[in-house]
Design an enzyme around this catalytic site. Structure first.
Site, PDB file in Angstrom:
ATOM      1  N   ILE A 124     -13.031  21.458 -44.563  1.00  0.00           N
ATOM      2  CA  ILE A 124     -12.357  22.646 -45.067  1.00  0.00           C
ATOM      3  C   ILE A 124     -12.848  22.964 -46.479  1.00  0.00           C
ATOM      4  O   ILE A 124     -13.216  22.087 -47.257  1.00  0.00           O
ATOM      5  CB  ILE A 124     -10.826  22.476 -45.056  1.00  0.00           C
ATOM      6  CG1 ILE A 124     -10.392  21.402 -46.052  1.00  0.00           C
ATOM      7  CG2 ILE A 124     -10.334  22.142 -43.664  1.00  0.00           C
ATOM      8  CD1 ILE A 124      -8.881  21.313 -46.217  1.00  0.00           C
ATOM      9  N   CYS A 125     -12.853  24.257 -46.784  1.00  0.00           N
ATOM     10  CA  CYS A 125     -13.263  24.732 -48.100  1.00  0.00           C
ATOM     11  C   CYS A 125     -12.020  24.862 -48.980  1.00  0.00           C
ATOM     12  O   CYS A 125     -11.147  25.698 -48.707  1.00  0.00           O
ATOM     13  CB  CYS A 125     -13.971  26.078 -47.961  1.00  0.00           C
ATOM     14  SG  CYS A 125     -14.566  26.759 -49.512  1.00  0.00           S
ATOM     15  N   LEU A 126     -11.926  24.036 -50.008  1.00  0.00           N
ATOM     16  CA  LEU A 126     -10.757  24.041 -50.882  1.00  0.00           C
ATOM     17  C   LEU A 126     -10.889  25.132 -51.945  1.00  0.00           C
ATOM     18  O   LEU A 126     -11.979  25.659 -52.196  1.00  0.00           O
ATOM     19  CB  LEU A 126     -10.603  22.664 -51.539  1.00  0.00           C
ATOM     20  CG  LEU A 126     -10.443  21.492 -50.566  1.00  0.00           C
ATOM     21  CD1 LEU A 126     -10.398  20.183 -51.326  1.00  0.00           C
ATOM     22  CD2 LEU A 126      -9.179  21.664 -49.728  1.00  0.00           C
TER      23      LEU A 126
END
Length: 247
Positions: free
Chosen positions: A118-120
């Site tokens: 996931i891209c934080l």
């Protein structure tokens, strides 16, 4: 703490902070760090349950505690969407935060790296670095994964990229049409066979009193021998008439 909603901030302040700065290569210190990680995760899970907001299960997948797997879920429109969760502890942990992975969603959203990582948000890494080593796995889930699920799952559902397990099951054909046609043919054939057996049985059990005379065995033998059919040519013979020279 900019970039997070008040609920996330309130939850974060209730998760126990860690004190041991150790990574997977630090031997006994890493064991102490793992104990603190478990205490923080247990406290976070109990807090979620008390607030009726339980949304993940996770545990170490190996004795060293460097590989973690579990489940996470998000409720949207009263439907529960569940995903596999996994990640590895970096060698430079806790200075580097773990990269949380959702393999089932790989390639379904732009806010995800290859492999389902996931891209934080841009606010996560600075806050993590500022709070090292106090932040751990529970804090990464609270600040990273929970906001990501809340932002992405509704969009993925509305766009049709993911479907609820019940919807996916209902779209499958309950019974293949080819098998249904085969069963119908077999049923028709079975009905024909049963009808034929009943008809034959009825004919065999028909009372002899209702049969015409030429079906009588005794009467029929004589007439068939003479070549006569009762009621048609009783007075005639069906034998070919030979010329008298041959007679």
């Amino acid at each position: 703490m900019e970039g997070w909603d008040p609920n996330t901030k309130s939850t974060l302040t209730q998760i126990p902070l860690l004190t041991t700065k150790a990574g997977p290569r630090d031997g006994a210190a890493w064991t102490t760090r793992l104990k603190e990680e478990y205490k923080a995760l247990i406290a976070y899970t109990q807090m979620n349950k008390s607030n009726d907001n339980d949304w993940f299960r996770i545990s170490a997948a190996n004795p060293e505690g460097t590989r973690w797997t579990g489940k996470c879920w998000y409720v949207h429109n009263l439907l529960k969407y569940e995903f596999d969760l996994q990640f590895d502890i970096p060698v430079t942990y806790p200075s580097t935060a773990p990269e949380l992975e959702l393999p089932q969603l790989d390639g379904k959203t732009q806010k995800m790296y290859r492999g389902g990582k996931i891209c934080l948000t841009v606010h996560f890494k600075p806050l993590w670095a500022k709070n090292c080593p106090r932040f751990g796995i529970a804090h990464a889930l609270c600040l990273g994964l929970a906001p990501w699920l809340a932002a992405e799952v509704p969009v993925l559902v509305d766009s049709g990229m993911i479907k609820h397990k019940d919807d996916a099951t209902s779209t499958k054909e309950p019974f293949p049409s080819s098998k249904l046609h085969d069963n119908n043919n077999c049923s028709s054939l079975l009905l024909i066979v049963l009808w034929f057996r009943v008809a034959c049985r009825s004919a065999c059990s028909f009372p002899r009193a209702y049969l015409p005379p030429y079906f009588n065995a005794d009467y029929g033998k004589q007439n068939i021998h003479e070549g006569r059919i009762p009621g048609i040519n009783e007075g005639q013979s069906l034998r070919p008439q030979l010329p008298r020279c041959f007679g």
